[in-house]
Scaffold this active site. Structure first.
Site, mmCIF file in Angstrom:
data_model
loop_
_atom_site.group_PDB
_atom_site.id
_atom_site.type_symbol
_atom_site.label_atom_id
_atom_site.label_comp_id
_atom_site.label_asym_id
_atom_site.label_seq_id
_atom_site.Cartn_x
_atom_site.Cartn_y
_atom_site.Cartn_z
ATOM 1 N N GLU A 42 82.629 1.265 26.666
ATOM 2 C CA GLU A 42 81.443 2.226 28.054
ATOM 3 C C GLU A 42 82.483 1.873 29.550
ATOM 4 O O GLU A 42 82.405 2.429 30.274
ATOM 5 C CB GLU A 42 80.226 2.304 27.768
ATOM 6 C CG GLU A 42 79.587 2.638 26.520
ATOM 7 C CD GLU A 42 80.075 4.284 26.846
ATOM 8 O OE1 GLU A 42 80.111 4.800 27.799
ATOM 9 O OE2 GLU A 42 80.137 5.058 25.905
ATOM 10 N N TYR A 125 74.776 5.929 34.160
ATOM 11 C CA TYR A 125 75.611 5.802 32.749
ATOM 12 C C TYR A 125 75.555 4.845 31.577
ATOM 13 O O TYR A 125 74.873 5.676 30.539
ATOM 14 C CB TYR A 125 76.419 6.799 33.487
ATOM 15 C CG TYR A 125 77.964 7.132 32.144
ATOM 16 C CD1 TYR A 125 77.312 7.447 30.710
ATOM 17 C CD2 TYR A 125 78.232 6.511 31.908
ATOM 18 C CE1 TYR A 125 77.311 7.989 30.290
ATOM 19 C CE2 TYR A 125 78.933 6.432 30.296
ATOM 20 C CZ TYR A 125 78.401 7.146 29.438
ATOM 21 O OH TYR A 125 79.393 7.505 28.497
ATOM 22 N N ASP A 143 76.977 11.801 30.996
ATOM 23 C CA ASP A 143 77.882 12.419 31.816
ATOM 24 C C ASP A 143 78.618 13.719 31.802
ATOM 25 O O ASP A 143 78.087 14.093 31.810
ATOM 26 C CB ASP A 143 78.664 10.856 30.898
ATOM 27 C CG ASP A 143 79.275 12.222 30.280
ATOM 28 O OD1 ASP A 143 78.630 12.931 29.427
ATOM 29 O OD2 ASP A 143 80.467 12.009 29.312
#
Length: 273
Positions: A42, A125, A143
DNA sequence: TTCCCGTCCA
DNA sequence: TGGACGGGAA
């Protein structure tokens, strides 16, 4: 308010899953349930396309397979494997996060939203993405791909769509029985949309056009970090080594020191230890 | 040359 | 709220 029984919700979910079942993108980070490995993916994926992360991900995990190994690694080794991903500060934040998790979270990634948000380099996010992908908990992941999907299906074409406008829709349509698969499916559908039309996410307030890269301080910073991975140098040597005007190099060096990426003593610059 | 992509700080 | 922050592909 749970709306999963509403017909429009099931209809929308069917469209997203129908595409996903035929065209899901295979990624290494979708095969693992290790929170550490998911965190690494991520952070790499922040502002970075999947094609570039794909080529760097396995080598990074092999070199630093655990929070502990990353926390203890020399920064230069981490930045070496980060080359090509961009935004070197993210690599430092990731390493700092690993250290915090070792020292304050019993070497386990927290699942609590505010604890995640408190970690360096983890914003709105990524905190939501980690909750969904590492813990399979329903959380509103927003996102650019998710924005594209919801704007495409539910916006009337107006510009300046705020995330807070999308949030109720995202909650109402969330497949709470399969959080992880649902968000993967949304993201893959977003990619599909953007391949076939002008990016619907451009109508989001979050969409920002980048300033020019060529000739920028950003570009010089990248060159400097790459150069210094081979050893420490003075400002003049750096300028000569990368063939950039020394005034510009000095400015970039300053910002790199301020960001904690470089150290400076007696006009000698080096990657932080 | 344009496009793409989250976090952080002022 | 707007700017800084990398780099590769089209």
């Amino acid at each position: 308010m749970a709306r999963e029984n509403d017909e429009w919700v099931r209809s929308f979910q069917r469209i997203i899953y129908a595409y996903y079942n035929e065209h899901k993108r295979p990624f290494r980070w979708r095969e693992t349930h290790d929170p550490y490995a998911i965190l690494v993916s991520e952070v790499m994926l922040q502002q970075t396309q999947t094609s570039r992360v794909r080529d760097k991900y396995d080598a990074f995990l092999t070199a630093f397979p655990t929070f502990e190994s990353l926390a203890q690694a020399p920064t230069a080794d981490v930045l070496e494997l980060w080359q090509g991903l961009g935004y070197n500060k993210r690599a430092l934040s990731l390493k700092r996060t690993a250290k915090v998790i070792m020292e304050r979270h019993g070497s386990k990634l927290p699942s609590d939203e505010s604890e995640l948000r408190a970690l360096p380099g983890i914003g709105t996010y990524t905190a939501a993405a980690l909750r969904v992908f590492a813990f399979n908990v329903p959380a509103p992941v927003i996102d650019t791909n998710v924005r594209a999907v919801y704007i495409h299906f539910f916006s009337d074409g107006s510009t300046n769509v705020r995330d807070t406008d999308l949030l109720p829709l995202i909650r109402d349509t969330f497949d709470t029985d399969h959080p992880r698969e649902w968000v993967y499916a949304l993201m893959d559908y977003g990619v599909y949309l953007k391949r076939n039309m002008k990016n619907p996410a451009r109508n989001s307030t979050a969409y920002k056009k980048q300033s020019r890269f060529e000739g920028s301080n950003r570009q010089v910073r990248g060159m400097i970090v790459r150069f210094l991975l081979d050893g420490k140098h003075s400002a003049r040597e750096v300028a000569k080594g990368i063939d950039i005007d020394e005034t510009m190099v000095k400015k970039a060096l300053e910002t790199l020191v301020k960001d904690g990426i470089l150290t400076c003593r007696d006009d000698t610059y080096a990657i932080v230890s």
